[in-house]
Write an enzyme that holds these catalytic residues in place. Structure first.
Site, short mmCIF file in Angstrom:
data_model
loop_
_atom_site.label_atom_id
_atom_site.label_comp_id
_atom_site.label_asym_id
_atom_site.label_seq_id
_atom_site.Cartn_x
_atom_site.Cartn_y
_atom_site.Cartn_z
N SER A 191 -0.60 -6.39 -4.76
CA SER A 191 0.02 -5.79 -3.60
C SER A 191 0.54 -6.84 -2.61
O SER A 191 1.47 -7.56 -2.92
CB SER A 191 -0.99 -4.83 -2.95
OG SER A 191 -0.36 -3.98 -2.06
N HIS A 392 -3.26 2.52 -7.04
CA HIS A 392 -3.23 1.23 -6.34
C HIS A 392 -4.59 0.52 -6.34
O HIS A 392 -4.67 -0.69 -6.50
CB HIS A 392 -2.77 1.45 -4.90
CG HIS A 392 -2.14 0.24 -4.28
ND1 HIS A 392 -0.98 -0.32 -4.77
CD2 HIS A 392 -2.50 -0.53 -3.22
CE1 HIS A 392 -0.65 -1.37 -4.03
NE2 HIS A 392 -1.55 -1.52 -3.09
#
Ligand SMILES: *[C@@H]1O[C@H](CO)[C@@H](O)[C@H](O)[C@H]1NC(C)=O
Length: 417
Positions: A191, A392
């Site tokens: 990320s 995620h």
């Protein structure tokens, strides 16, 4: 009064558990069958990364580095494996891992020996380095600025992921190359750990040649297609947000790891509050999330960041552009020589790049990652994770992250050596 005493006792207990004595660690390491998973969730939640890695019998080094602008960073290293590839060797391939927003090097070890990516890589023969961005729990120091309270602390917190990519990463990468004697390393980012890589190599293209490959896990750069409602609602407020927090003198966000650790180890173990803790962490994927580990995960993350990291993403969402931090126009002219910030030039990021993404990831939408892939001149592969519900947080906490992802990364990276 009674309540005060109770709180006092809890705090005392928590701090007593905070310093497990070294003999225990040594005995444990000698004991047969040092485990695969965590053998004591509460203890592991309370330990810091250095003691946690040592507890499971892995070699560990902490390196303290200072950036050109005075931030003091703690970088962690697991130079070799415990069970395999367990001797120091200066010819090992080197890999550096960079964590996401609000996180730390703990992301790569909390799944425990046998599962966490840092251990998997060390066992596979890599010399493993773990970064900690300025401002997080391990890198919350500066040669002159004070991160704590009072107006003075605002100066410490004036940074976004632009500075993490432009200042922290070069300091760390140079140090790793100097220490290992290896001219090139692999980079794995999660990320924001990918955002900072793109910042580094677009602003300082001479760094491209220092990387063998870039393994981008759920890279956050573009938010053109992302339809997440909370992003769409919160992003337009970014400027107001920054202004208010500046005015009240508070630019650190989710920085009190002690509090979260205390909370997690006391309230997220069982009962109703624990259910809420699981729900916050496993967003909608219960079958691939190990609820037993919630106190451990939450004990290590969040680990703190600057509000500007968040507002910088807010700007990306608003503008649908991947560009440098938007200050007030006057400051933009001072910093960039123009009233609006320039975009990061992704055509300069020439490291062989592998994009790994999950179709169920609402934070880093697969369509945005595809779009990023179109901008990169040396894209080797787009690699969706097989399990379509992979999201995620599964990249760091998923029960099946090793099978779905980590072993593939090992294969790809070893193919270069
Ligand atoms: C969940 O975590 C606990 C503690 O680390 C471990 O004992 C257990 O085997 C894990 N379960 C799964 C399904 O991975």
């Amino acid at each position: 009064m009674l309540r005060l005493v109770l709180i006092g006792v809890l705090v005392a207990l928590a701090s007593a558990r905070r310093s497990p004595h070294a003999d225990y660690v040594e005995e444990y390491v000698k004991a047969e069958g040092a485990g695969r998973y965590s053998d004591n969730i509460i203890e592991d939640a309370l330990l810091d990364v250095p003691d946690l890695v040592k507890k499971y019998g892995y070699p560990f080094e902490a390196h303290t580095l200072t950036t050109p602008d005075g931030y003091i960073l703690e970088v962690h290293r697991i130079p070799h494996g415990r069970d395999q590839n367990n001797t120091p060797d200066s010819n090992k391939p080197v890999v550096f891992l960079m964590h996401g927003l609000y996180s730390s090097s703990a992301d790569y070890i909390v799944l425990g020996p046998g599962n966490a990516i840092a251990y998997v890589l060390a066992e596979a023969g890599f010399d493993v380095w773990l970064g900690n961005a300025r401002g997080n729990y391990y890198s919350r120091r500066h040669v002159t600025l004070n991160p704590n309270g009072g107006r003075g602390n605002l100066d410490f917190w004036q940074f976004s992921w632009d500075e993490i990519g432009n200042m922290d990463l070069p300091t760390v990468i140079d140090h790793i190359i100097e220490t290992t004697g290896q001219p090139k390393l692999h980079y794995i980012g999660h990320s924001q750990g990918c955002t900072t890589f793109l910042v580094l190599n677009s602003l300082r293209p001479e760094y491209n040649e220092k990387f063998v490959s870039f393994q981008a896990l759920a890279p956050a750069a573009f938010f053109v297609y992302n339809e997440d409602l909370s992003y769409r609602l919160a992003a337009p407020l970014e400027a107001v947000f920054e202004e208010i927090l500046n005015a009240v003198g508070y630019l650190e966000i989710l920085g009190n790891r002690e509090f979260f650790t205390f909370f997690a180890t006391n309230f997220c173990v069982d009962g109703l509050i624990a259910e809420a803790c699981h729900a916050i962490l496993n967003n909608a994927n219960p079958e691939y999330y190990n609820t037993t580990m919630t106190p451990l995960f939450l004990g290590h993350a969040p680990a703190g960041a600057s509000v500007l990291q968040m507002t910088h993403y807010g700007q990306s969402i608003n503008t649908k552009k991947f560009r440098r931090y938007n200050h007030l126009p006057i400051k933009n002219i001072e910093v960039y020589g123009r009233p609006t910030p320039p975009e990061y030039d992704l055509s300069k990021v020439t490291v062989p790049t592998y994009l790994h993404f999950g179709y169920a990831d609402v934070q880093a939408d697969y369509r945005d990652i595809n779009y990023l892939g179109d901008q990169l001149p040396n894209l080797v592969a787009r690699m969706p994770v097989d399990r379509v519900s992979f999201n995620h947080l599964d990249f760091v906490w998923g029960i099946d992250a090793k099978e779905q992802l980590y072993l593939k990364l090992v294969d790809i990276m070893l193919s270069y050596h």
